[in-house]
Write a protein that holds these residues in place. Structure first.
Motif, PDB file in Angstrom:
ATOM      1  N   LEU A 287      -6.880  -7.721  -1.603  1.00 19.50           N
ATOM      2  CA  LEU A 287      -6.242  -7.631  -0.299  1.00 19.50           C
ATOM      3  C   LEU A 287      -6.272  -6.187   0.185  1.00 19.50           C
ATOM      4  N   ASP A 288      -6.473  -6.004   1.462  1.00 16.92           N
ATOM      5  CA  ASP A 288      -6.310  -4.717   2.142  1.00 16.92           C
ATOM      6  C   ASP A 288      -5.091  -4.843   3.032  1.00 16.92           C
ATOM      7  N   LEU A 289      -4.093  -4.021   2.792  1.00 13.94           N
ATOM      8  CA  LEU A 289      -2.900  -4.019   3.628  1.00 13.94           C
ATOM      9  C   LEU A 289      -3.037  -2.878   4.628  1.00 13.94           C
ATOM     10  N   HIS A 290      -2.746  -3.155   5.879  1.00 16.93           N
ATOM     11  CA  HIS A 290      -2.907  -2.165   6.944  1.00 16.93           C
ATOM     12  C   HIS A 290      -1.540  -1.668   7.384  1.00 16.93           C
ATOM     13  N   ALA A 291      -1.205  -0.459   6.978  1.00 14.06           N
ATOM     14  CA  ALA A 291       0.058   0.152   7.376  1.00 14.06           C
ATOM     15  C   ALA A 291      -0.049   0.622   8.827  1.00 14.06           C
ATOM     16  N   PRO A 292       1.075   0.692   9.525  1.00 12.83           N
ATOM     17  CA  PRO A 292       1.041   1.250  10.885  1.00 12.83           C
ATOM     18  C   PRO A 292       0.510   2.691  10.839  1.00 12.83           C
ATOM     19  N   PRO A 293      -0.057   3.166  11.934  1.00 14.04           N
ATOM     20  CA  PRO A 293      -0.599   4.539  11.959  1.00 14.04           C
ATOM     21  C   PRO A 293       0.428   5.561  11.460  1.00 14.04           C
ATOM     22  N   GLY A 294      -0.023   6.420  10.557  1.00 14.27           N
ATOM     23  CA  GLY A 294       0.820   7.478  10.027  1.00 14.27           C
ATOM     24  C   GLY A 294       1.835   7.031   8.987  1.00 14.27           C
ATOM     25  N   ARG A 295       1.775   5.761   8.551  1.00 12.56           N
ATOM     26  CA  ARG A 295       2.788   5.227   7.634  1.00 12.56           C
ATOM     27  C   ARG A 295       2.225   4.819   6.269  1.00 12.56           C
ATOM     28  N   ARG A 296       0.965   5.183   5.990  1.00  9.41           N
ATOM     29  CA  ARG A 296       0.361   4.758   4.721  1.00  9.41           C
ATOM     30  C   ARG A 296       1.154   5.280   3.530  1.00  9.41           C
ATOM     31  N   ASP A 297       1.483   6.561   3.508  1.00  8.19           N
ATOM     32  CA  ASP A 297       2.201   7.126   2.366  1.00  8.19           C
ATOM     33  C   ASP A 297       3.561   6.466   2.169  1.00  8.19           C
ATOM     34  N   ALA A 298       4.261   6.199   3.250  1.00  6.37           N
ATOM     35  CA  ALA A 298       5.564   5.534   3.154  1.00  6.37           C
ATOM     36  C   ALA A 298       5.398   4.116   2.628  1.00  6.37           C
ATOM     37  N   GLU A 299       4.349   3.431   3.061  1.00  5.05           N
ATOM     38  CA  GLU A 299       4.099   2.065   2.596  1.00  5.05           C
ATOM     39  C   GLU A 299       3.745   2.073   1.115  1.00  5.05           C
ATOM     40  N   VAL A 300       2.934   3.024   0.690  1.00  5.22           N
ATOM     41  CA  VAL A 300       2.584   3.141  -0.729  1.00  5.22           C
ATOM     42  C   VAL A 300       3.853   3.385  -1.547  1.00  5.22           C
ATOM     43  N   ALA A 301       4.722   4.270  -1.088  1.00  2.45           N
ATOM     44  CA  ALA A 301       5.973   4.553  -1.797  1.00  2.45           C
ATOM     45  C   ALA A 301       6.854   3.305  -1.869  1.00  2.45           C
ATOM     46  N   ARG A 302       6.920   2.541  -0.784  1.00  2.00           N
ATOM     47  CA  ARG A 302       7.714   1.304  -0.763  1.00  2.00           C
ATOM     48  C   ARG A 302       7.198   0.316  -1.794  1.00  2.00           C
ATOM     49  N   LEU A 303       5.870   0.173  -1.873  1.00  3.15           N
ATOM     50  CA  LEU A 303       5.270  -0.765  -2.821  1.00  3.15           C
ATOM     51  C   LEU A 303       5.438  -0.290  -4.261  1.00  3.15           C
ATOM     52  N   GLU A 304       5.345   1.022  -4.483  1.00  2.00           N
ATOM     53  CA  GLU A 304       5.597   1.564  -5.824  1.00  2.00           C
ATOM     54  C   GLU A 304       7.027   1.251  -6.261  1.00  2.00           C
ATOM     55  N   ALA A 305       7.976   1.372  -5.346  1.00  7.17           N
ATOM     56  CA  ALA A 305       9.378   1.089  -5.671  1.00  7.17           C
ATOM     57  C   ALA A 305       9.578  -0.374  -6.052  1.00  7.17           C
ATOM     58  N   ARG A 306       8.676  -1.246  -5.634  1.00 12.67           N
ATOM     59  CA  ARG A 306       8.776  -2.673  -5.940  1.00 12.67           C
ATOM     60  C   ARG A 306       7.925  -3.071  -7.146  1.00 12.67           C
ATOM     61  N   GLY A 307       7.271  -2.105  -7.790  1.00 14.94           N
ATOM     62  CA  GLY A 307       6.540  -2.409  -9.017  1.00 14.94           C
ATOM     63  C   GLY A 307       5.048  -2.167  -8.991  1.00 14.94           C
ATOM     64  N   ALA A 308       4.494  -1.768  -7.854  1.00 15.06           N
ATOM     65  CA  ALA A 308       3.057  -1.449  -7.804  1.00 15.06           C
ATOM     66  C   ALA A 308       2.825  -0.073  -8.424  1.00 15.06           C
ATOM     67  N   SER A 309       1.595   0.187  -8.814  1.00 16.73           N
ATOM     68  CA  SER A 309       1.233   1.518  -9.313  1.00 16.73           C
ATOM     69  C   SER A 309      -0.009   2.000  -8.577  1.00 16.73           C
ATOM     70  N   VAL A 310      -0.023   3.296  -8.294  1.00 16.28           N
ATOM     71  CA  VAL A 310      -1.170   3.902  -7.611  1.00 16.28           C
ATOM     72  C   VAL A 310      -2.278   4.130  -8.625  1.00 16.28           C
ATOM     73  N   LEU A 311      -3.477   3.662  -8.298  1.00 14.39           N
ATOM     74  CA  LEU A 311      -4.638   3.878  -9.157  1.00 14.39           C
ATOM     75  C   LEU A 311      -5.449   5.084  -8.720  1.00 14.39           C
ATOM     76  N   ARG A 312      -5.629   5.221  -7.393  1.00 15.65           N
ATOM     77  CA  ARG A 312      -6.395   6.367  -6.889  1.00 15.65           C
ATOM     78  C   ARG A 312      -6.301   6.415  -5.368  1.00 15.65           C
ATOM     79  N   HIS A 313      -6.627   7.579  -4.830  1.00 12.94           N
ATOM     80  CA  HIS A 313      -6.703   7.764  -3.382  1.00 12.94           C
ATOM     81  C   HIS A 313      -8.179   7.960  -3.041  1.00 12.94           C
ATOM     82  N   VAL A 314      -8.647   7.309  -2.000  1.00 15.18           N
ATOM     83  CA  VAL A 314     -10.060   7.366  -1.635  1.00 15.18           C
ATOM     84  C   VAL A 314     -10.189   7.961  -0.239  1.00 15.18           C
TER      85      VAL A 314
END
Length: 150
Positions: free
Chosen positions: A102-129
């Motif tokens: 899946l590709d999730l599309h965060a609102p413009p300028g909100r990618r980092d906040a969305e990544v942080a929200r998902l990490e708080a729910r149990g996701a882990s960051v693998l890499r930034h591209v």
């Protein structure tokens, strides 16, 4: 040709935990199949062993779906008729890279906040591209399935 109805099926060790994660991640609803299950139990087509209690209601032990809250669904079964993810229990663990994600599309300028929200729910960051065609973060859900946030 009539367009086909579809759902994305994802193998899981714990389908209910995965459904909860993805429902929160996407703003989806965990489907309520309790009326269907009660009907099938009453007819003797399934047993109590086929069910669990989840979210205060009867649910299938080995599969559960999440659906977009605005999409239609069958009231008598709780089954969504639109955008759905179905998580099914499998005995084997994930062993390799996803061939579909899946590709999730965060609102413009909100990618980092969305990544942080998902990490708080149990996701882990693998890499930034960062590539000429775009920029995104690759994450893994609690069972290791990769997905991207753009």
């Amino acid at each position: 040709m009539t367009p086909l109805h579809w759902k994305l099926v994802i193998d899981a060790a714990d389908p209910h935990a995965q459904a909860d994660f993805w429902a929160e991640a996407l703003g989806y609803l965990v489907e309520d199949n309790s009326a269907l299950i009660d009907r099938l139990l009453g007819l003797g087509h399934v047993t109590e062993a086929d069910t669990v209690e989840a979210h205060g209601r009867r649910a299938w032990r080995n599969l559960v779906a999440v659906r977009h809250p605005d999409d239609p669904y069958q009231e008598e079964t709780g089954i969504g008729l639109g955008r759905r993810l179905l998580f099914q229990r499998v005995p084997e663990a994930k062993t390799g890279k996803n061939r579909l994600h899946l590709d999730l599309h965060a609102p413009p300028g909100r990618r980092d906040a969305e990544v942080a929200r998902l990490e708080a729910r149990g996701a882990s960051v693998l890499r930034h591209v960062e590539e000429p065609g775009g920029e995104w973060t690759v994450l893994a859900d609690p069972e290791g399935n990769e997905f991207c946030v753009q």
